[in-house]
Design a protein around this motif. Structure first.
Motif, mmCIF file in Angstrom:
data_model
loop_
_atom_site.group_PDB
_atom_site.id
_atom_site.type_symbol
_atom_site.label_atom_id
_atom_site.label_comp_id
_atom_site.label_asym_id
_atom_site.label_seq_id
_atom_site.Cartn_x
_atom_site.Cartn_y
_atom_site.Cartn_z
ATOM 1 N N VAL A 421 0.792 -1.165 0.023
ATOM 2 C CA VAL A 421 0.105 -0.018 0.086
ATOM 3 C C VAL A 421 0.879 1.232 -0.040
ATOM 4 N N GLU A 423 2.156 4.557 1.413
ATOM 5 C CA GLU A 423 2.143 5.176 2.609
ATOM 6 C C GLU A 423 1.339 6.137 2.406
ATOM 7 N N ARG A 426 -2.595 5.894 2.860
ATOM 8 C CA ARG A 426 -3.117 5.267 3.700
ATOM 9 C C ARG A 426 -4.122 6.273 4.714
ATOM 10 N N TYR A 429 -6.951 7.117 2.578
ATOM 11 C CA TYR A 429 -8.156 6.105 2.330
ATOM 12 C C TYR A 429 -9.023 5.899 3.622
ATOM 13 N N THR A 430 -8.323 6.167 4.616
ATOM 14 C CA THR A 430 -9.145 6.058 5.986
ATOM 15 C C THR A 430 -10.131 6.798 6.339
ATOM 16 N N PRO A 555 -5.552 -0.845 3.151
ATOM 17 C CA PRO A 555 -4.817 0.590 3.431
ATOM 18 C C PRO A 555 -5.441 1.252 4.589
ATOM 19 N N LEU A 557 -5.559 2.839 8.349
ATOM 20 C CA LEU A 557 -4.942 3.048 9.484
ATOM 21 C C LEU A 557 -5.900 2.842 10.581
#
Length: 599
Positions: A421, A423, A426, A429-430, A555, A557
Motif C-alpha cells: 500500500v 504510505e 493510507r 483512504y482511511t 490500506p 490506518l
C-alpha cells in the motif's frame, strides 16, 4: 465487451471544426454560439447523433458546455473533468473554464463587448437561458434562438436510435401505468396538461423500457400528460410492437416525434412545463398558441424517486446478484494482480464478464471507471486503447462500475491496494472510509436536505485540509438511470431526503498524478426506529445499506478509526459474509473469509 471510443474524440479535429463553425456563425451575423452537452431531453447521456459537444471539442464528459466566441472558445467543466478535459481537447483552440465557479453569462460579458450569441432553443432549458440573459442584461450582448449551426457542418451525423421498446413487468413496477397517470393527473391542480420531456419520467410513468441510450434502459420520447390521465406519446412508431401498444392501452396515443410542436399548439389553458428540464422552445410555442406556460417541477420526478415496495425489493435482489459478481471479481483480482499481467482494459473486461455470468445482466449501468495509480485521480476516467496502462504493484486501483438488471440498477466503487500500500495513501483512504461510514450511520429529522448530510461525509477530510470536487451522492433509478434526479447529497441540494429514495454514498479523495480513492455503496432512506429518548412527535430517517461487497481494509490506518467506526465496519463485513458468502464459488468464499475478517 470493452468498447474504445477514442476514435470519436480526436483532439486534432477540434481546431478545423471550430473554424468551420465560426465561418457559419459569421455568415449568420452571430458573434458566438453556445454548444451544450445536452440533447432535447436534457439527460446526462446522449445518443451519438446528439453528441455535438464531443464532436466539436473532443470532450466526452457527462456534463459541460462550450461557448464559442470570435477570439476564444471556452469549454466549461466541473471538478470531475478538470484533468480529463486537458487530454481530450486541443488546448490551442479551446480554453477550459472552471464551472460552476465561473458562469456562462459573466464569462461572455467579460470576453465579448457586443453582439448576438446564438443558442438552439431545443437544447437549453428555460432556467438556463434566463440565467444567462440576466447576467447579460446590462451589456450590449444579446441571446437569440436559432437553428443549430453544428448540424450544418456535421455532414456524417449518425441516425436517430431505433431500439425496440418493451414493457417493464408490472410486478417490478409495483403500480400500473393507468394508476400512475390518474394519480399524477389529479395533482395537476388547474393545469390542463403537463409537458414531459425527460425519457426516464416517461418510461416510469408508462412502465416501459428501451435501449435508445447506451447503458440506460430508455425510450427516447416526449409526452403530454392530460388532466384526464391520457397521454400523447411522441416517439418513433417502429419502436413499439402491437403487443406493447395493446398493453399501453387506448389512453396512450402514439404520435410521430415531428408532431410534438403541433401537439403543443393544440393545448389550451395553463400547461405545466418544467423550467429545469423542458427545452426553452416549449414556452414560446405554447404562448404563441394561446396557452399559458406554468413553470413547475416535472410531476413524475418525485414520485419516481420515492421507490415503492416492489421497486425496493427488485433493487435488493439486483444488489444481491451484483454483489456476488463483484465478490468473484475482487477475488479474481487479488489472485491475478500479483502476476503483473493485468491492464486497465483487462480488468474492465473481466468485471463485465463476471456480471454477465449471472445470466441476468441486461447491460452495464455506465462505462466502467477503472483507474490505476495516477489514472485513479481522474474522477470519471474512461480507459481507451491509447490510455490503457498496466496494473502495477504499489498502486491503488479505483474501480467504479454497475449493472442494469431487469429488476434493478447498481453502482459501486471499490479502491483496492495492488501489492504494497502506498504510505501516502493510507491516511486519505482511511478518512474517505470514515466519511462513508459517517453517512451510513447517519440519522436525521424528516425534512433535512442532502446539503446537510453532505458535510458528514466530508468532515474527516476537512479536518486534514482535504476535500473532493464532486457530490457525495446521487439518486439512482429502479431499473432506470444510474444517475437520477432530483435527490442528491451535495452542497447545492436543498431537496429533503424522503423514505424510499435510493442514493449513492461515495466520498473520495484525488491526488493529481498519484492516486484516486473512492468508496461507494448504495443506500435506501427508511424510517428510523424511535429510541427511548426520542421526541415522540419527531419523525427520523436513516439509511439502510443495499450494497454488500467487501471493502479493502489493507490500506486502513486502524488507529484513526473510532470504536464505533470499527464496529460498523466489522458488522458490515460480517453481513457481507453471511449474505453473499453462501452464494459464490468455493475459492471466492474462502477469499471472503479473509477479506471480511474483523479489524
Amino acid at each position: 465487451m470493452f468498447q474504445d471510443f477514442s476514435v470519436k474524440t480526436n483532439p486534432e479535429t477540434g481546431a478545423p471544426r471550430l473554424a468551420a463553425l465560426r465561418e457559419v456563425l459569421a455568415k449568420r451575423g452571430l458573434a458566438g454560439f453556445i454548444v451544450p452537452r445536452a440533447d432535447i431531453h436534457q439527460g446526462e447521456y446522449v445518443a451519438d447523433r446528439d453528441a455535438r459537444l464531443g464532436w466539436l471539442t473532443g470532450f466526452t464528459g457527462s456534463a459541460g458546455f462550450c461557448v464559442v466566441l470570435p477570439e476564444v472558445a471556452g469549454v466549461f467543466i466541473d471538478g470531475r473533468y478538470r484533468v480529463q478535459v486537458r487530454s481530450e481537447v486541443d488546448l490551442a483552440a479551446y480554453t477550459p473554464v472552471n464551472w460552476p465557479q465561473t458562469q456562462a453569462g459573466p464569462w461572455i460579458a467579460e470576453n465579448l463587448p457586443d453582439g448576438q450569441i446564438g443558442f438552439d432553443p431545443w437544447l437549453h432549458t428555460h432556467s438556463e437561458i434566463e440565467a444567462i440573459r440576466a447576467a447579460l442584461a446590462k451589456t450590449a450582448v444579446t441571446l437569440v434562438p436559432c437553428d443549430n449551426p453544428i448540424d450544418e457542418i456535421w455532414t456524417d451525423r449518425p441516425a436517430p436510435p431505433l431500439a425496440p421498446a418493451r414493457l417493464h413487468p408490472p410486478e417490478l413496477a409495483g403500480e400500473a401505468s393507468a394508476s400512475k397517470r390518474a394519480r399524477l393527473a389529479s395533482a395537476l391542480h388547474g393545469d390542463s396538461a403537463a409537458v414531459l420531456t425527460q425519457p426516464d419520467s416517461i418510461c416510469w410513468l408508462l412502465n416501459i423500457r428501451g435501449d435508445d441510450i447506451a447503458r440506460n434502459p430508455l425510450v427516447q420520447s416526449l409526452a403530454i400528460l392530460h388532466a384526464d390521465g391520457s397521454v400523447d406519446l411522441f416517439a418513433e412508431g417502429a419502436k413499439f410492437s402491437p403487443d406493447l401498444l395493446e398493453a399501453l392501452g387506448s389512453d396512450v396515443n402514439l404520435c410521430p416525434p415531428e408532431s410534438f410542436g403541433a401537439g403543443l399548439c393544440a393545448l389550451s389553458g395553463s400547461v405545466l412545463v418544467d423550467p429545469a428540464s423542458a427545452p426553452y422552445a416549449v414556452g414560446p410555442i405554447l404562448s404563441e398558441a394561446g396557452a399559458t406556460p406554468h413553470y413547475a417541477t416535472d410531476p413524475c420526478v418525485l414520485p419516481k424517486a420515492r421507490k415503492n415496495a416492489a421497486e425496493v425489493e427488485g433493487m435488493k435482489e439486483a444488489h444481491h446478484r451484483d454483489a456476488c459478481a463483484m465478490a468473484e471479481f475482487l477475488a479474481w483480482l487479488d489472485a491475478e494482480a500479483p502476476k503483473g499481467e493485468l491492464t486497465e482494459i483487462s480488468v474492465v473486461t473481466a468485471l463485465e464478464g463476471f456480471r454477465r455470468a449471472t445470466n441476468a445482466l441486461t447491460e452495464i449501468s455506465f462505462d466502467t471507471i477503472c483507474g490505476a495509480g495516477p489514472d485513479g485521480a481522474i474522477v470519471h476516467y474512461r480507459v481507451t486503447e491509447k490510455t490503457d496502462r498496466p496494473i502495477n504493484a504499489g498502486e491503488l486501483l479505483l474501480v467504479d462500475s454497475g449493472g442494469q438488471y431487469v429488476d434493478g440498477t447498481t453502482d459501486i466503487t471499490r479502491t483496492v491496494a495492488i501489492g504494497p500500500v502506498p504510505e501516502e495513501a493510507r491516511a486519505p483512504y482511511t478518512r474517505v472510509l470514515q466519511g462513508m461510514i459517517a453517512l451510513s450511520m447517519a440519522q436525521w429529522p424528516k425534512g433535512v436536505a442532502g446539503s446537510h448530510l453532505d458535510a458528514l461525509a466530508r468532515m474527516p477530510l476537512w479536518r486534514a485540509g482535504q476535500d473532493y470536487d464532486h457530490g457525495t451522492g446521487h439518486g439512482v433509478g429502479a431499473a432506470l438511470c444510474v444517475h437520477e434526479g432530483p435527490v442528491r447529497i451535495s452542497r447545492a441540494s436543498t431537496l429533503p431526503i424522503e423514505e424510499g429514495m435510493i442514493l449513492s454514498n461515495e466520498p473520495g479523495y484525488y491526488r493529481d498524478g498519484a492516486f484516486g480513492i473512492r468508496i461507494e455503496n448504495l443506500v435506501l432512506a427508511v424510517a428510523a426506529d424511535k429510541g427511548p429518548e426520542a421526541d415522540s412527535q419527531r419523525e427520523m430517517l436513516h439509511f439502510e445499506t443495499l450494497t454488500w461487497v467487501p471493502i479493502d481494509t489493507r490500506p486502513v490506518l486502524v488507529e484513526l478509526l473510532s470504536q464505533a467506526e470499527r464496529d460498523w465496519l466489522n458488522h458490515y463485513h460480517a453481513t457481507c459474509l453471511a449474505e453473499i458468502g453462501p452464494h459464490v464459488s468455493a475459492p471466492t468464499a474462502e477469499w471472503m473469509e479473509q477479506a471480511c475478517a474483523p479489524i
